[in-house]
Scaffold this active site. Structure first.
Site, mmCIF file in Angstrom:
data_model
loop_
_atom_site.group_PDB
_atom_site.id
_atom_site.type_symbol
_atom_site.label_atom_id
_atom_site.label_comp_id
_atom_site.label_asym_id
_atom_site.label_seq_id
_atom_site.Cartn_x
_atom_site.Cartn_y
_atom_site.Cartn_z
ATOM 1 N N CYS A 1 3.370 1.582 2.796
ATOM 2 C CA CYS A 1 4.604 0.828 2.542
ATOM 3 C C CYS A 1 5.540 1.631 1.634
ATOM 4 C CB CYS A 1 4.287 -0.515 1.887
ATOM 5 S SG CYS A 1 3.271 -1.623 2.869
ATOM 6 N N ASP B 1 6.688 -21.618 -8.207
ATOM 7 C CA ASP B 1 5.355 -21.768 -8.797
ATOM 8 C C ASP B 1 5.277 -21.220 -10.218
ATOM 9 O OD1 ASP B 1 4.160 -22.881 -6.480
ATOM 10 O OD2 ASP B 1 4.004 -20.889 -5.606
ATOM 11 N N ASP C 1 2.408 -18.306 -5.355
ATOM 12 C CA ASP C 1 3.059 -17.013 -5.134
ATOM 13 C C ASP C 1 4.572 -17.046 -5.184
ATOM 14 O OD1 ASP C 1 3.664 -18.289 -2.655
ATOM 15 O OD2 ASP C 1 3.901 -16.311 -1.754
ATOM 16 N N ASP D 1 -1.079 -23.649 -4.110
ATOM 17 C CA ASP D 1 0.193 -23.732 -3.416
ATOM 18 C C ASP D 1 -0.098 -23.596 -1.920
ATOM 19 O OD1 ASP D 1 2.878 -23.291 -2.574
ATOM 20 O OD2 ASP D 1 2.551 -21.140 -2.778
ATOM 21 N N CYS E 1 0.834 -1.201 0.000
ATOM 22 C CA CYS E 1 0.000 0.000 0.000
ATOM 23 C C CYS E 1 0.867 1.248 0.000
ATOM 24 C CB CYS E 1 -0.910 -0.014 1.223
ATOM 25 S SG CYS E 1 0.046 0.029 2.758
#
Length: 726
Positions: A44, A629, A625, A444, A41
């Site tokens: 951050c 993956d 994530d 995952d 956000c």
């Protein structure tokens, strides 16, 4: 599958608020690039920028929230290794990215270019329509001709400039001997302009410059809507390559020499300090430490490494310096092989044929045939070239695929807006169409269904004095479990005991002296304890009793249980595939009611399992994530990554989950099915319109101007139908 162990959870109120799509402008000439997978956000962004800009030698640092990346202008002596600890102290995970590799992944200016051409077409169209009002109102002879010539002076350069995307695409198709949707569009525009110029030169009553501009405007609107539904096209394979460490420290005759990774050779001895990422595949020659393999394997807990242990490029050294003997470098490393897997999987998925592409294959040749037959038929009937050209132009304009061009982007834009409000960002143009057909969902574990951060669960089993000793020992370590213990103890109001001679034993734990006796916190084997299934950190207070264990678990993400239950209720098969240990995966599967699961899966195992399901006729949705993956995300029919995912995983996915809650995933499947239904409805509307309008145009009852108005009506109808999704 896995987010790397975070140095600390970044706690900011904005992270749990409604998602925003703020995009910061990056510096034009950056020296350093850092991946910031844990930012969420504006709060951050501010914290990271303040922290970096306060560091000596930094000229400017700007954060891009969409790409989760910081680009930094700094003095030559400032290195990424100097800045990563600064961000870790602020609670943000950071990895260095290779700017040379990222240069190939920068976004083009297609969106801005389309918007500019759309504005030109709209402005010119409005002016020509104002001039046309005078003609429609009865202006005749010289006055009418003057307005027509002024309209021509506006329309020709405007259409030539604004219509360039159609001209280029049509020429590219014709040059290789095929037809696409842009060929009839260009023919309609050219015929409308040429016919109008001819009518004007003959002092005719009607010109259709406004029709040509209206066509251009509506078609560009469809192209721009289509562009807005997609993220910037970047290759996940290139992002993976950018994560490879650009520099390494090679040991030469006992001296440390910093060299480019490209200069490393098999057999070189490479020093990797704590916090550093492995630049090559190899074997530990000297030192003891613990490795964070979560980026590659999804293992929740660090793994002990001693001389003889195998390491892979991309793994992170946690506690002690290691000297690695290189066994695979460059393109032969495991990280590079993973990039190759992603590239192969991406090329396979790109063969998906959208509904619009399927319609275009039938539509384009049909339009040309109808227009040519109308021209030949009327010319043979009347031998009037002017009338035959007008009717052929009317047929091309009335069948111009504006409605078809808007059918998909109008719906996907409406559906994307609805899902964005729920916290999901649609990146790929065909993602909704593919999501609608999903019947199997593969999750995952670490960082996707779970938070990916260890949490202490048995704090109450210890007395206050024991916790004070444990806190003092934990604060002397950078180990992820020590940080989790520190966070839990501090939150409970515990203050650290006075422990002297505190030192960390890389790969084992921490030790010191408390009231004259030796106290230790670390691995079970070091303290002579039985590891057990969940206990990961042990405490020996030196009081003569046995060591006692702290148990850590990985908590569920918000909405994980609800999402799995909703997918089951919708009749979809749900699987859990993880690189974590069998016990951890089995426990999570039982908690969520997932009957099919696979543990200790390598990246290639995940991609292979997704491909196997695809070969069985399944339409697979992959939700993950981590770096491990990316190949599976790219190989799946459609894929979703959380916003906290690493750059490479997020780029490989079609949809990004902006918030923390997983529950919107099930709703996205429902919205996708509704969107596909609306797209098919729009195709039926466009087909019905052509069934009615084309015979009228062929019969000569529609001038090019009337054809343009009818085309506009069908486009508006399609757009209104799409808005029913909101």
């Amino acid at each position: 599958m896995t987010a790397q162990m975070r140095p600390a959870m970044a706690v900011c109120p904005g992270c749990v608020a409604a998602p925003t799509e703020a995009v910061e402008t990056a510096p034009t000439e950056a020296r350093l690039a850092l991946s910031l997978p844990s930012i969420h956000c504006q709060a951050c962004i501010s914290a990271v920028e303040r922290g970096l800009n306060a560091h000596p030698g930094i000229h400017s640092a700007r954060v891009n929230l969409t790409l989760k990346r910081a680009l930094i202008e700094a003095d030559p002596e400032v290195r990424a290794d100097d800045l990563i600890p600064v961000l870790a102290g602020l609670g943000f995970e950071a990895h260095e990215l290779d700017l040379a590799t990222l240069a190939a992944t920068q976004s083009d200016r297609a969106g801005r270019d389309l918007l500019m051409r759309l504005a030109v077409a709209g402005f010119a169209s409005m002016n020509v329509m104002l001039l046309s009002i005078s003609v429609w109102s009865g202006a005749a002879d010289a006055t009418r001709d003057m307005f027509h010539w002024i309209s021509a002076a506006i329309a020709f350069p405007a259409v030539i400039f604004a219509g360039q995307p159609f001209f280029k695409n049509a020429w590219s198709a014709l040059r290789v001997g095929r037809l696409n949707m842009d060929v009839p569009i260009v023919l309609a525009l050219v015929l409308a302009l040429v016919t109008s110029l001819w009518e004007t030169s003959l002092s005719g009553e009607h010109a259709y410059f406004d029709a040509a501009l209206t066509l251009t405007f509506f078609l560009l609107a469809g192209r721009y809507l289509d562009y807005r539904t997609r993220a910037v096209a970047r290759s996940a394979a290139e992002e993976l390559a950018a994560l490879e460490v650009p520099r390494a420290i090679r040991m030469e005759a006992g001296a440390e020499v910093e060299v480019a990774v490209a200069d490393l050779a098999i057999g070189d001895l490479i020093l990797v300090r704590p916090g550093g990422r492995m630049p090559v595949d190899g074997v530990v020659a000297e030192g003891q430490s613990e490795l964070d393999r979560s980026l590659l394997t999804g293992e929740t807990l660090p793994v002990f490494a001693a001389p003889g242990a195998q390491v892979s490029a991309g793994e992170v050294n946690l506690t002690g310096p290691l000297v690695i003997r290189a066994e695979a470098v460059g393109e032969d490393t495991s990280l590079h092989r993973m990039a190759d897997l992603v590239a192969i999987a991406e090329s396979g998925r790109s063969r998906y044929t959208s509904l619009a592409d399927s319609a275009a294959k039938l539509y384009a040749p049909g339009v040309h045939i109808l227009s040519a037959l109308a021209f030949v038929g009327w010319y043979l009937y009347t031998f009037d070239l002017r009338m035959a050209l007008n009717i052929a132009a009317a047929v091309l304009i009335i069948t111009c695929p504006c409605a078809l061009g808007l059918a998909v982007p109008a719906v996907t834009t409406a559906a994307s807006g609805r899902l964005f409000k729920k916290g999901m960002l649609i990146k790929h143009a065909t993602a909704l169409e593919r999501l609608a057909g999903v019947d199997t969902v593969v999750f995952d574990k670490t960082g996707t269904l779970t938070a990916g951060t260890p949490q202490l669960e048995n704090l109450d089993d210890f007395g206050r004095e024991d916790l004070e000793i444990a806190l003092a020992l934990a604060e002397g370590s950078a180990h992820p479990l020590s940080r989790a213990l520190t966070s839990a103890a501090r939150a409970a109001g515990i203050a650290p005991a006075i422990v002297t001679d505190l030192q960390e034993r890389p790969g084992y734990g921490t030790e010191g002296l408390y009231q004259g006796r030796e106290v230790r916190l670390g691995r079970a084997a070091w303290l002579g304890a039985d590891q057990g299934s969940q206990t990961a950190a042990w405490l020996d207070t030196g009081a003569g009793g046995p060591a006692r264990g702290f148990r850590f678990t990985d908590s569920l993400r918000p909405g994980a249980a609800e999402a799995v239950a909703a997918l089951h209720a919708a009749g979809k098969e749900v699987l859990l595939i993880s690189g974590d240990t069998t016990g951890a995966v089995e426990d999570l599967a039982a908690r969520l009611g997932i009957s099919k699961w696979l543990a200790e899966a390598l990246p290639e195992d995940k991609a292979a399992r997704v491909q196997m399901l695809t070969d069985q006729g399944k339409k697979v949705l992959m939700v993950g994530d981590g770096l491990n993956d990316t190949a599976a995300l790219a190989a799946a029919h459609v894929s979703i990554s959380p916003a906290s995912a690493l750059d490479a995983a997020r780029v490989a996915s079609d949809i990004v989950l902006l918030g923390q809650d997983l529950e919107p995933i099930a709703e996205a499947c429902v919205v996708a099915q509704k969107a596909t239904k609306r797209i098919r409805e729009n195709f039926r509307i466009a087909t019905l319109y052509n069934v009615i309008a084309v015979p009228l145009a062929i019969a000569g009852f529609a001038t090019p101007l009337i054809a343009a108005l009818a085309m506009s009506t069908s486009s508006i109808t399609v757009s209104l139908n799409a808005l029913r999704l909101k």
